[in-house]
Design an enzyme around this catalytic site. Structure first.
Site, PDB file in Angstrom:
ATOM      1  N   ASP A  16       6.719   1.648   2.477  1.00  0.00           N
ATOM      2  CA  ASP A  16       5.647   1.492   3.455  1.00  0.00           C
ATOM      3  C   ASP A  16       4.576   0.514   3.005  1.00  0.00           C
ATOM      4  OD1 ASP A  16       6.078   3.036   5.712  1.00  0.00           O
ATOM      5  OD2 ASP A  16       5.460   4.882   4.720  1.00  0.00           O
TER       6      ASP A  16
HETATM    7  C1  GLC Z   1       0.362   5.233   2.187  1.00  0.00           C
HETATM    8  C2  GLC Z   1       1.077   5.790   0.991  1.00  0.00           C
HETATM    9  C3  GLC Z   1       2.532   5.708   1.141  1.00  0.00           C
HETATM   10  C4  GLC Z   1       2.892   6.341   2.425  1.00  0.00           C
HETATM   11  C5  GLC Z   1       2.136   5.740   3.581  1.00  0.00           C
HETATM   12  C6  GLC Z   1       2.468   6.436   4.857  1.00  0.00           C
HETATM   13  O1  GLC Z   1       0.639   3.919   2.339  1.00  0.00           O
HETATM   14  O2  GLC Z   1       0.733   5.111  -0.153  1.00  0.00           O
HETATM   15  O3  GLC Z   1       3.157   6.333   0.072  1.00  0.00           O
HETATM   16  O4  GLC Z   1       4.254   6.182   2.646  1.00  0.00           O
HETATM   17  O5  GLC Z   1       0.782   5.855   3.362  1.00  0.00           O
HETATM   18  O6  GLC Z   1       1.740   5.984   5.942  1.00  0.00           O
HETATM   19  C1  GLC Z   2       6.176   7.999   1.559  1.00  0.00           C
HETATM   20  C2  GLC Z   2       6.547   7.935   3.011  1.00  0.00           C
HETATM   21  C3  GLC Z   2       7.933   7.364   3.195  1.00  0.00           C
HETATM   22  C4  GLC Z   2       8.050   6.070   2.458  1.00  0.00           C
HETATM   23  C5  GLC Z   2       7.625   6.205   1.010  1.00  0.00           C
HETATM   24  C6  GLC Z   2       7.578   4.899   0.299  1.00  0.00           C
HETATM   25  O1  GLC Z   2       6.976   8.927   0.903  1.00  0.00           O
HETATM   26  O2  GLC Z   2       6.489   9.211   3.591  1.00  0.00           O
HETATM   27  O3  GLC Z   2       8.216   7.152   4.553  1.00  0.00           O
HETATM   28  O4  GLC Z   2       9.380   5.647   2.551  1.00  0.00           O
HETATM   29  O5  GLC Z   2       6.340   6.759   0.961  1.00  0.00           O
HETATM   30  O6  GLC Z   2       6.570   4.083   0.742  1.00  0.00           O
END
Ligand code: GLC
Ligand code: GLC
Length: 817
Positions: A487
């Site tokens: 993300d």
């Molecule tokens: C933030 C977190 C990430 C997560 C994302 C979801 O970026 O660091 O881990 O997946 O939020 O929106």
């Molecule tokens: C968090 C989010 C997931 C994402 C991951 C890596 O676990 O929930 O959707 O893939 O972060 O960013």
């Protein structure tokens, strides 16, 4: 250093000091009513949606970390001394303390001033309430005159509003107190037809429903005025902060035990039957009274508790292992499976790191979560798949999140996370492997929740696949969109303004940045889809999928191979990310895992080569970090990933979620020793001894462990609600122990440490129970050469689906590899 121990027989984790490095929590409830409970009775409850139907109030980011919860106070009426039997909030020194977190219940026991207290908290199946069963024993030589005060703070339902909109909130609160039951009915006068109730089995000496009266002005939770003076105020809340507190007097002879039951619950009335009498403002209690009465009776409570225990025994019984490794055993048999159910119920909404007012159900997350629970609740997995698919866009893309109460896609976050659609294919494949229920593919499902847009689920999967083909970049790799699995790799954002969301602010048109990760995922999902097409006798279609997959593999090998590992992505300037030519972020974990899982490099040595690179550059003793070198500064063109200090989260943290991909890859090249070693590094049970470093619960996986660039290397964070739960469970059960579901049966293909002499798995699958005994007399890591079913040798290592029979099917598998 340990703060407790596993009681494997009871399926409990026993904490024996209250001051754990972080709150160590558990979940109550598994259907509609849920609660979070810490080892010192902190936490809160809600009905279905942690934001919109919050029963009790909780303040996050508090100091101390965990304050507010299901508190009881004990008071010695002879001396005026009082304490909390759960330690918090008075933090009086306890002579004994023990918290047992079990499957859907928590028991907190303690002893203070020779008064023993033991409270069991749980949610009965089929009900929307929680029970606190408290028993008190006098260990003194003389009689004890005690007061018990209960305490919860009601939330005014919408937890976000409750925490922000004070100009209104301070003037809406309303309660009723009738027959010793406290009813919380804020907003019941208008559009809500639900209320909360808090009941007690004993005759009350008093009660309080106004928090600040109970506590007293300028008092805290550690010295409520009512407790201090030993008498409730019988306050009736009218605005301000509705509260629930009962006061019960208990006299105990030496050695005597008494039990008190508290019941806190949620109840709805039909709109036309809200009030009694109908033209009044009084809650109609006709339908709630019998419910309350049932659970103020200890026999019924016993029965409900036993039912809950049986429910979990049954669910967990579907996959059980006896291996030489105790950490693997207890995670597989109990805790990891249990955590998978928590991710099913909560998604990413309510934990001690997720406030319950933020994220809805993630499309990608929920599909992956399926891998961990589909065998336990296949019927509910089916529903979840259909809900998810109904939020898919006609383009094949997906709303990144949806809200569980409405089941509609979430417009604030929108779509364009270009990996999302493929997870639906993988989720559906996992369901089909488990159940063989091919009818799901014919199920009509809406697009974008629009009625009239229904198409068979299978058509959704087709569009998922095509979505990527319609979005290829300059190298022929998939365009990344807002982000892929990571993300925080935001290659189209270029955000220089504080407060902008990295994932929803897009400053580039998104036609250049590409993801090798999505390319690998496309290959993996494409192969699954082709297999499904074949099952549906769509041969030409299957061939087309395989041809596109082959093309993508060629592109990956051409533009996605960096010489010793796979490239991660291409940025908006067409430059590689995760390549030896980069200054920082030369190698990433995600593309290595997914490409090998997709089968790329298995035949030409590239997979092994890649895994050596991972071992050399990314593996640490606490797990495998996400990338190296960490980003030392903020890069406008990379986005959120470089917003984190080195070693945390996506910037070179040990993002446990994707460690299993490397573990699966290791099993695919037959490296059982290393696969298991990696698994053990992040296995919380195996980290129990370093509790002071790890700090999170030793019974559940955390999303992240600080990477080697962080001064806190080895410290876990964000426990419970993480894709790590499903992926580790799936990996250890299906790839290491190797009892793997396939469309046509169960594959037995363990890839284990050479030192293991064998192990036994019991697996219920499509109506049969298999007892699979694996023997490893020659110290191999893989290779079932002989398979005996009911004593008869069979060819290959697949156990085909069979009509259900009553006795177990006995399987012996010998590794001779
Ligand atoms: C933030 C977190 C990430 C997560 C994302 C979801 O970026 O660091 O881990 O997946 O939020 O929106
Ligand atoms: C968090 C989010 C997931 C994402 C991951 C890596 O676990 O929930 O959707 O893939 O972060 O960013």
């Amino acid at each position: 250093m340990r703060f407790g121990h596993f009681d494997d027989n009871q399926r409990e984790y026993v904490i024996n000091r209250p001051d754990t490095p972080l709150p160590w929590i558990n979940y109550l409830g598994c259907e509609a009513y849920f609660g979070l409970i810490s080892n010192t009775a902190g936490g809160y409850s809600f009905y279905r949606d942690a934001r919109l139907r919050r029963l009790t109030r909780y303040r996050y980011n508090h100091a101390p970390f965990d304050l507010g919860g299901r508190y009881l106070y004990l008071r010695d009426n002879d001396t005026g001394e009082f304490w909390s039997p759960s330690w918090q909030p008075t933090r009086t020194r306890l002579d004994k303390y023990e918290c047992r977190h079990g499957m859907g219940y928590t028991i907190i026991g303690s002893s203070c001033k020779q008064i023993e207290a033991r409270t069991c908290y749980f949610v009965p199946l089929g009900e929307t309430l929680e029970i606190w069963r408290c028993s008190l024993t006098n260990r003194r030589k003389k009689p004890a005159k005690l007061s018990v005060f209960s305490s919860i703070e009601f939330c005014l339902w919408d937890a976000h509003d409750d925490a922000t909109n004070f100009q209104r909130n301070f003037s809406t609160g309303q309660v009723e107190v009738v027959d010793g039951v406290i009813y919380h009915k804020t907003e019941y006068r208008e559009r809500r037809n639900h209320f909360a109730f808090f009941a007690c089995s004993e005759k009350l000496a008093g009660f309080d429903t106004q928090r600040d009266t109970f506590l007293g002005v300028y008092h805290g939770w550690d010295n409520p005025a009512a407790v201090e003076r030993g008498k409730s105020f019988n306050s009736i809340a009218y605005g301000w902060a509705p509260h629930g507190s009962h006061h019960v007097k208990v006299n105990l002879e030496p050695g005597e035990t008494k039990e008190i039951l508290f019941v806190l619950g949620y109840h709805e009335n039909p709109v036309d039957k809200k009030f009694d009498p109908p033209d009044s403002q009084t809650i109609n209690k006709k339908s709630v009274k019998p419910v309350i009465a049932r659970y103020l009776n200890s026999k019924n409570v016993d029965a409900a508790f036993q039912k809950l225990r049986n429910y979990w025994s049954d669910l967990l019984g579907i996959y059980q292992v006896q291996s030489p490794d105790i950490h693997a055993n207890r995670m597989v048999n109990v805790w990891n499976a249990y955590q998978c159910m928590a991710t099913f119920n909560m998604s990413r909404s309510a934990s001690f790191y997720e406030s319950g007012i933020g994220r809805g159900l993630g499309f990608r997350d929920s599909n992956q979560d399926l891998l961990g629970f589909v065998h336990m609740v296949p019927g509910r997995a089916r529903e979840r798949i259909l809900d998810l698919a109904a939020t898919q866009l006609k383009s094949g893309g997906a709303f990144h999140q949806y809200q569980p109460l409405t089941r509609r896609g979430n417009n604030d976050v929108g779509s364009n996370f270009n990996d999302d659609p493929h997870w639906l294919i993988l989720g559906v494949a996992a369901y089909l492997r488990e159940t063989g229920d091919w009818s799901i593919l014919d199920e009509p499902v809406q697009f974008e929740n629009e009625s009239g847009s229904e198409q068979p689920l299978y058509e959704h999967l087709r569009r998922s696949f095509n979505y990527t083909l319609e979005r290829l970049g300059p190298h022929g790799l998939p365009l990344i969109g807002r982000a892929d699995w990571n993300d925080c790799l935001n290659l189209n954002c270029f955000s220089d303004t504080p407060g902008q969301a990295f994932q929803t602010t897009t400053h580039k048109d998104g036609k250049i940045a590409e993801s090798v990760f999505i390319a690998g995922l496309f290959v993996l999902a494409g192969k699954e889809l082709a297999a499904m097409a074949l099952k549906r006798k769509l041969k030409a279609e299957a061939e087309r999928y395989l041809a596109e997959v082959a093309k993508m593999e060629t592109v990956i090998l051409k533009h996605g191979w960096d010489g010793a590992w796979f490239v991660r992505a291409y940025d908006d300037f067409g430059k590689p990310i995760g390549s030896k030519v980069c200054q920082e972020g030369k190698i990433f974990i995600e593309s290595q895992g997914i490409c090998i899982m997709a089968g790329i490099g298995l035949n030409d040595g590239k997979a092994r080569r890649t895994l050596e690179s991972v071992n050399k550059h990314l593996a640490t003793k606490h797990g495998i970090v996400l990338q190296q070198p960490a980003y030392s500064k903020y890069y406008l063109h990379l986005g959120e990933i470089s917003s984190y200090p080195p070693g945390y989260k996506e910037n070179a943290g040990i993002f446990c979620h994707n460690n299993p991909w490397i573990i699966i890859a290791e099993t695919m090249v037959g490296n059982g020793n290393r696969a298991f070693d990696y698994y053990t590094r992040i296995n919380p049970s195996a980290r129990e001894d370093i509790g002071e470093v790890h700090r999170c619960e030793p019974y559940v996986f955390a999303q992240m462990i600080a990477g080697k660039d962080a001064p806190t290397h080895g410290e876990a964070k964000n426990s419970w609600l993480t894709g790590t739960a499903a992926w580790t469970y799936f990996t250890v059960t299906q790839w290491i122990l190797g009892v793997r579901t396939e469309f046509d049966g169960l594959r037995v293909d363990p890839v284990i440490p050479a030192r293991w002499k064998g192990f036994t798995v019991t697996r219920r699958f499509r109506g049969n129970t298999y007892i699979i005994e694996v023997q490893n007399p020659k110290g191999k890591q893989r290779g079932v050469k002989r398979l005996l079913v009911d004593g008869k040798e069979v060819a290959g290592n697949l156990l085909p689906v069979r009509p259900p029979r009553s006795g177990p099917i006995r399987v012996e598998a010998v590794l001779e590899g």
